[in-house]
Design a protein around this motif. Structure first.
Motif, PDB file in Angstrom:
ATOM      1  N   VAL A   7       0.618  -1.228  -0.319  1.00 52.56           N
ATOM      2  CA  VAL A   7      -0.001   0.066  -0.192  1.00 52.56           C
ATOM      3  C   VAL A   7       0.942   1.424  -0.257  1.00 52.56           C
ATOM      4  O   VAL A   7       1.900   1.382  -0.109  1.00 52.56           O
ATOM      5  CB  VAL A   7      -0.749   0.037   1.014  1.00 52.56           C
ATOM      6  CG1 VAL A   7      -2.012  -1.185   1.082  1.00 52.56           C
ATOM      7  CG2 VAL A   7       0.087  -0.377   2.135  1.00 52.56           C
ATOM      8  N   ASP A   8       0.069   2.331  -0.207  1.00 56.73           N
ATOM      9  CA  ASP A   8       0.892   3.436  -0.308  1.00 56.73           C
ATOM     10  C   ASP A   8       1.223   4.073   1.513  1.00 56.73           C
ATOM     11  O   ASP A   8       0.827   3.367   2.510  1.00 56.73           O
ATOM     12  CB  ASP A   8       0.378   4.891  -0.639  1.00 56.73           C
ATOM     13  CG  ASP A   8      -1.166   5.286  -0.119  1.00 56.73           C
ATOM     14  OD1 ASP A   8      -1.418   4.462   0.924  1.00 56.73           O
ATOM     15  OD2 ASP A   8      -2.162   5.909  -0.543  1.00 56.73           O
ATOM     16  N   ARG A   9       2.109   5.341   1.511  1.00 54.00           N
ATOM     17  CA  ARG A   9       2.374   5.576   3.420  1.00 54.00           C
ATOM     18  C   ARG A   9       1.567   5.887   3.914  1.00 54.00           C
ATOM     19  O   ARG A   9       1.813   5.215   5.362  1.00 54.00           O
ATOM     20  CB  ARG A   9       3.386   6.796   2.931  1.00 54.00           C
ATOM     21  CG  ARG A   9       4.406   6.619   2.340  1.00 54.00           C
ATOM     22  CD  ARG A   9       4.963   7.596   2.500  1.00 54.00           C
ATOM     23  NE  ARG A   9       7.172   7.046   2.279  1.00 54.00           N
ATOM     24  CZ  ARG A   9       7.857   7.088   2.261  1.00 54.00           C
ATOM     25  NH1 ARG A   9       8.027   6.150   3.619  1.00 54.00           N
ATOM     26  NH2 ARG A   9       9.155   6.587   1.384  1.00 54.00           N
ATOM     27  N   GLN A  10       0.593   6.053   3.720  1.00 50.37           N
ATOM     28  CA  GLN A  10      -0.480   6.285   4.628  1.00 50.37           C
ATOM     29  C   GLN A  10      -1.952   5.097   4.834  1.00 50.37           C
ATOM     30  O   GLN A  10      -2.360   4.730   4.959  1.00 50.37           O
ATOM     31  CB  GLN A  10      -1.978   7.529   4.051  1.00 50.37           C
ATOM     32  CG  GLN A  10      -1.590   8.814   3.895  1.00 50.37           C
ATOM     33  CD  GLN A  10      -0.618   8.698   2.535  1.00 50.37           C
ATOM     34  OE1 GLN A  10      -0.255   8.123   1.312  1.00 50.37           O
ATOM     35  NE2 GLN A  10       0.764   9.832   3.177  1.00 50.37           N
ATOM     36  N   GLY A  11      -1.396   4.020   4.372  1.00 51.69           N
ATOM     37  CA  GLY A  11      -1.886   2.189   4.350  1.00 51.69           C
ATOM     38  C   GLY A  11      -2.744   2.053   3.278  1.00 51.69           C
ATOM     39  O   GLY A  11      -3.483   1.186   3.687  1.00 51.69           O
ATOM     40  N   GLN A  12      -3.523   3.021   1.939  1.00 48.20           N
ATOM     41  CA  GLN A  12      -4.158   2.762   1.094  1.00 48.20           C
ATOM     42  C   GLN A  12      -4.251   2.693   0.491  1.00 48.20           C
ATOM     43  O   GLN A  12      -2.620   2.126   0.210  1.00 48.20           O
ATOM     44  CB  GLN A  12      -4.875   4.096   0.550  1.00 48.20           C
ATOM     45  CG  GLN A  12      -5.058   4.920   2.310  1.00 48.20           C
ATOM     46  CD  GLN A  12      -6.021   4.477   2.746  1.00 48.20           C
ATOM     47  OE1 GLN A  12      -7.915   4.405   1.975  1.00 48.20           O
ATOM     48  NE2 GLN A  12      -6.005   4.796   3.719  1.00 48.20           N
ATOM     49  N   SER A  13      -5.020   1.508  -0.260  1.00 51.98           N
ATOM     50  CA  SER A  13      -4.449   0.942  -1.575  1.00 51.98           C
ATOM     51  C   SER A  13      -3.772   1.588  -2.368  1.00 51.98           C
ATOM     52  O   SER A  13      -4.784   2.736  -2.537  1.00 51.98           O
ATOM     53  CB  SER A  13      -5.824   0.307  -2.170  1.00 51.98           C
ATOM     54  OG  SER A  13      -5.790  -1.236  -1.280  1.00 51.98           O
ATOM     55  N   TRP A  14      -3.784   1.565  -4.200  1.00 59.15           N
ATOM     56  CA  TRP A  14      -2.871   2.541  -4.825  1.00 59.15           C
ATOM     57  C   TRP A  14      -3.960   3.018  -5.563  1.00 59.15           C
ATOM     58  O   TRP A  14      -4.548   1.551  -6.526  1.00 59.15           O
ATOM     59  CB  TRP A  14      -1.556   1.829  -5.675  1.00 59.15           C
ATOM     60  CG  TRP A  14      -0.062   1.512  -5.219  1.00 59.15           C
ATOM     61  CD1 TRP A  14       0.272   0.590  -4.188  1.00 59.15           C
ATOM     62  CD2 TRP A  14       0.749   2.805  -4.248  1.00 59.15           C
ATOM     63  NE1 TRP A  14       0.825   0.780  -3.334  1.00 59.15           N
ATOM     64  CE2 TRP A  14       1.303   2.312  -3.119  1.00 59.15           C
ATOM     65  CE3 TRP A  14       0.324   4.426  -4.923  1.00 59.15           C
ATOM     66  CZ2 TRP A  14       2.657   2.942  -2.614  1.00 59.15           C
ATOM     67  CZ3 TRP A  14       1.732   4.999  -3.804  1.00 59.15           C
ATOM     68  CH2 TRP A  14       2.477   4.768  -3.842  1.00 59.15           C
ATOM     69  N   SER A  15      -4.023   3.815  -6.596  1.00 61.09           N
ATOM     70  CA  SER A  15      -4.553   4.176  -7.177  1.00 61.09           C
ATOM     71  C   SER A  15      -3.969   4.382  -8.712  1.00 61.09           C
ATOM     72  O   SER A  15      -2.754   5.015  -8.446  1.00 61.09           O
ATOM     73  CB  SER A  15      -6.223   5.083  -7.638  1.00 61.09           C
ATOM     74  OG  SER A  15      -4.995   6.655  -6.722  1.00 61.09           O
TER      75      SER A  15
END
Length: 102
Positions: free
Chosen positions: A81-89
């Motif tokens: 995931v990205d640095r914020q813990g979110q899945s990539w778009s």
């Protein structure tokens, strides 16, 4: 002779979210007078997050995955995931690349 550094200490730290749209106000150096630094574009050593992301991208490219949508899907399937813990778009990955220059 100075030992080879793992970074280019002459680069400014870039912590901007949005990259600058204009060139820097540096100076042009005469050929042969500037030191040849191995890591010309690296102002710091990559952290653990960046190192694992780079390794994953190298594996994806080696397996033939090259399109942005396929890269994003593969990273999300691997739970990278990205640095914020979110899945990539596609847009968040594109923004990450613009800021970090990978």
């Amino acid at each position: 002779m100075e030992p080879i550094q793992n970074i280019n200490p002459y680069l400014p730290a870039n912590h901007q979210i949005i990259p600058a749209r204009e060139g820097g106000k540096g100076s042009i150096q005469s050929p042969g007078t500037a030191p040849n630094i191995v890591w010309q574009t690296r102002s710091r050593v990559p952290d653990e997050y960046e190192t694992s992301l780079i390794a994953a991208l190298e594996t994806l490219f080696a397996s033939g995955i090259e399109s942005l949508s396929d890269i994003v899907n593969a990273l999300n399937q691997q739970l990278l995931v990205d640095r914020q813990g979110q899945s990539w778009s596609e847009s968040s990955f594109r923004e990450f690349l613009q800021v970090n220059g990978y």
